[in-house]
Design an enzyme around this catalytic site. Structure first.
Site, PDB file in Angstrom:
ATOM      1  N   CYS B 139      -6.109   7.983  11.265  1.00  0.00           N
ATOM      2  CA  CYS B 139      -5.434   9.873  11.816  1.00  0.00           C
ATOM      3  C   CYS B 139      -6.834  10.509  11.062  1.00  0.00           C
ATOM      4  O   CYS B 139      -6.789  11.758  12.401  1.00  0.00           O
ATOM      5  CB  CYS B 139      -4.484   9.719  10.793  1.00  0.00           C
ATOM      6  SG  CYS B 139      -2.916   9.546  11.319  1.00  0.00           S
ATOM      7  N   HIS B 206      -0.894 -17.569  -9.418  1.00  0.00           N
ATOM      8  CA  HIS B 206       0.245 -16.689  -9.270  1.00  0.00           C
ATOM      9  C   HIS B 206       1.673 -17.877  -8.917  1.00  0.00           C
ATOM     10  O   HIS B 206       2.581 -17.601  -8.577  1.00  0.00           O
ATOM     11  CB  HIS B 206      -0.201 -15.544  -8.760  1.00  0.00           C
ATOM     12  CG  HIS B 206      -0.909 -15.164  -9.574  1.00  0.00           C
ATOM     13  ND1 HIS B 206      -0.715 -14.332 -10.409  1.00  0.00           N
ATOM     14  CD2 HIS B 206      -2.050 -14.127  -9.190  1.00  0.00           C
ATOM     15  CE1 HIS B 206      -1.184 -13.416 -10.855  1.00  0.00           C
ATOM     16  NE2 HIS B 206      -2.845 -13.492  -9.715  1.00  0.00           N
ATOM     17  N   CYS B 247      -9.159  -9.926  -9.631  1.00  0.00           N
ATOM     18  CA  CYS B 247      -8.684 -10.918  -9.709  1.00  0.00           C
ATOM     19  C   CYS B 247     -10.109 -11.927  -9.290  1.00  0.00           C
ATOM     20  O   CYS B 247     -10.410 -13.001  -9.780  1.00  0.00           O
ATOM     21  CB  CYS B 247      -7.708 -11.706  -8.503  1.00  0.00           C
ATOM     22  SG  CYS B 247      -5.992 -11.542  -9.885  1.00  0.00           S
TER      23      CYS B 247
END
Lengths: 150, 286, 109
Positions: B139, B206, B247
């Site tokens: 944009c 995780h 991470c």
């Protein structure tokens, strides 16, 4: 110079002893600074337990932002109110956290803020009343170190 | 998949490298309920039947009560300075074409509702999925005549947190059909690929070990429904890609670049693992 | 971080004699003066909000002297007793001399 293994060991031990002394000196220095701040704030008056209640987490998930709050029991009238409260983080490189000044218009001597704690340590809150009497509370906060940064 | 083999390898790797504490094992997600400014958030959903997780949890459920509390009130949440700034920027003219976001999109409260919940999203012109940050930059360059800005630029974080807030409480709803499938698969591959000196994948922490402690930290499922997120560690907001980078550094791998196809694919896949969780943007984590 | 912006939350109205809760936050790095620049290794000079003051109709209600141990984006919550309608003025003072301030009105019945 010929340095034998044993001498190397001795040198190492010396270094360790020196390092230990060094860190004790730092601690002594920090507590000296705390003592000085306390003496200045209290005007040399002995602090009594009670009236002030400090709230802090038992374990802080991150030492960058530790929420703490305190309340002081006082009628907060013109002739009987809390003048100020000093917060100290006794284990920080610079123990001073802040001094909070109240007036009868405060209505209640209570405040919350967020502080930095460099490691597990005691946080101290000391209140000075309008008559000069001093009250104190302490809390130990465990600061967790390690885990995942990112 | 050889689960046993994977577990054994994982155990060895983690004992050696991280020593996951087994004494506090399965200090799972807590039972606290997240209510933000009176609105109840969904922080747990049943995982899809063919999905990797039986229960899908927001990272909020793994945080300490003090950190959790910071997200429940929009004044206490320190990310809201950025949200205020985003609101200002929304109507501020920038670039060579004399326009602001609101020139095309009117009120963000109406037009941006649901946008965060379904990003990343397919971009027909580019022929690939794009993240919210990339959409904003598109944009800026095409419609405003302004420069691109980085994902973690203060103005970008102001925009992504303000736009993201308009979807808060809506369920994450990622489309992985059609041309997106290939990209989600690419992200999945990255998610399960061991990398770095510690030879670990996203899943090792995780998926296999969430709820446990990694040194002092309580491992979450790595859900990204609250991004951009205010992290206490950062003293500020950060993008998902910044978190991914962190991470990867922790497992001593060379991180992909912010905005790279790899991270876009990974963001898409990780977002799809959190289908149904409420958008919490801007969340607060440790 | 861009320039510092204060946020303040004061109830719009209260009854005479009420003790109200006020919350404030200002976006600020609170550079402690103890951190080193990762690239140059040099100490980053201290730059913090060192003072915060709250006045009501011109009289001081609450103030605080702040030190580097206060977290980034300093947050302060405290009380005030209101006996008349008026305006709260909040002022933050930066080490570099900048002063940030904002005001909030309250109607007391």
């Amino acid at each position: 110079m010929n340095v034998t293994r044993r001498q190397t060991f001795m040198l190492g031990a010396g270094a360790v002893a020196f390092a230990t002394l060094g860190s004790q000196a730092t601690i002594a220095f920090a507590s000296e600074e705390s003592d000085k701040l306390i003496a200045e704030f209290s005007g040399g008056k002995e602090a009594t337990a009670g009236k002030i209640k400090l709230k802090a987490p038992e374990i802080a998930e991150n030492g960058n932002t530790v929420p703490i709050s305190f309340t002081v029991d006082s009628p907060m009238t013109a002739d009987n109110h809390v003048a100020s409260v000093m917060l100290l983080a006794l284990g920080n490189p610079g123990p001073a956290v802040g001094t909070f000044n109240f007036t009868p218009m405060s209505g209640e001597a209570a405040a919350s803020t967020r502080i930095r704690l460099a490691k597990t340590q005691e946080v101290l809150a000391m209140a000075k009343m309008s008559d000069g009497s001093i009250f104190m509370d302490k809390k130990t906060v465990k600061v967790t170190i390690g885990g995942c940064g990112g | 998949m050889g689960i046993n083999k994977r577990l054994t390898r994982l155990t060895l790797a983690t004992i050696g490298a991280f020593a996951l504490s087994s004494t506090i094992a399965l200090a799972d997600a807590d039972d606290n309920e997240l209510v933000i400014e009176g609105a109840k958030m969904t922080t747990m959903v049943e995982g899809a039947k063919d999905g990797p997780l039986d229960e899908v949890y927001s990272g909020w459920r793994f945080r300490s009560e003090e950190t959790q509390a910071l997200e429940t009130d929009d004044f206490d949440n320190p990310a809201f300075s950025a949200v205020d700034r985003g609101k200002e920027l929304w109507t501020t003219v920038t670039g060579s074409k004399g326009k602001s976001c609101s020139s095309c999109h009117d009120k963000a409260e109406d037009t941006m509702k649901g946008v965060r919940a379904s990003m990343p999203k397919w971009d027909k012109d580019l022929g690939k999925p794009i993240t919210l940050e990339q959409q904003i930059n598109e944009c800026r360059t095409d419609r405003l005549g302004a420069e691109k800005i980085k994902f973690d630029h203060a103005d970008m974080l102001a925009m992504t947190s303000y736009i993201g807030l308009q979807s808060r409480g809506m369920p994450v709803n990622i489309d992985t059909s059609g041309p997106m499938t290939e990209w989600a698969e690419k992200g999945k591959k990255i998610y399960y690929t061991r990398v770095g000196q510690l030879d670990m994948s996203c899943a090792n922490c995780h998926e296999d070990n969430y709820g446990k402690r990694i040194r002092a930290d309580h491992l979450s499922q790595g859900q990204i429904n609250g991004f951009p997120t205010y992290r206490l560690k950062w003293n500020g907001l950060g993008s998902v890609h910044r978190r991914f980078k962190g991470c990867m550094k922790n497992i001593r791998a060379k991180p992909f670049k912010v905005g790279s196809d790899e991270f876009v694919a990974l963001e898409l896949y990780v977002a799809s693992r959190g289908q149904g969780l409420s958008v919490e943007t801007p969340a607060v984590r440790n | 971080m861009a320039k510092s912006k204060p946020r303040v939350k004061v109830p719009k109205k209260a009854a005479k004699g009420d003790i109200i809760t006020i919350k404030t936050l200002i976006s600020h790095k609170m550079e402690s003066g103890r951190r080193k620049d990762k690239k140059t290794g040099e100490l980053i000079p201290r730059k913090i909000i060192n003072h915060f003051k709250v006045e009501f109709n011109g009289a001081e209600v609450f103030s605080a002297n702040l030190e580097p141990s206060v977290s980034a984006n300093p947050y302060m919550q405290f009380k005030a007793k209101v006996t008349e309608s008026g305006t709260f003025k909040f002022t933050w003072t930066d080490d570099d001399g900048s002063v940030y301030s904002t005001e909030k009105k309250i109607a007391v019945e």
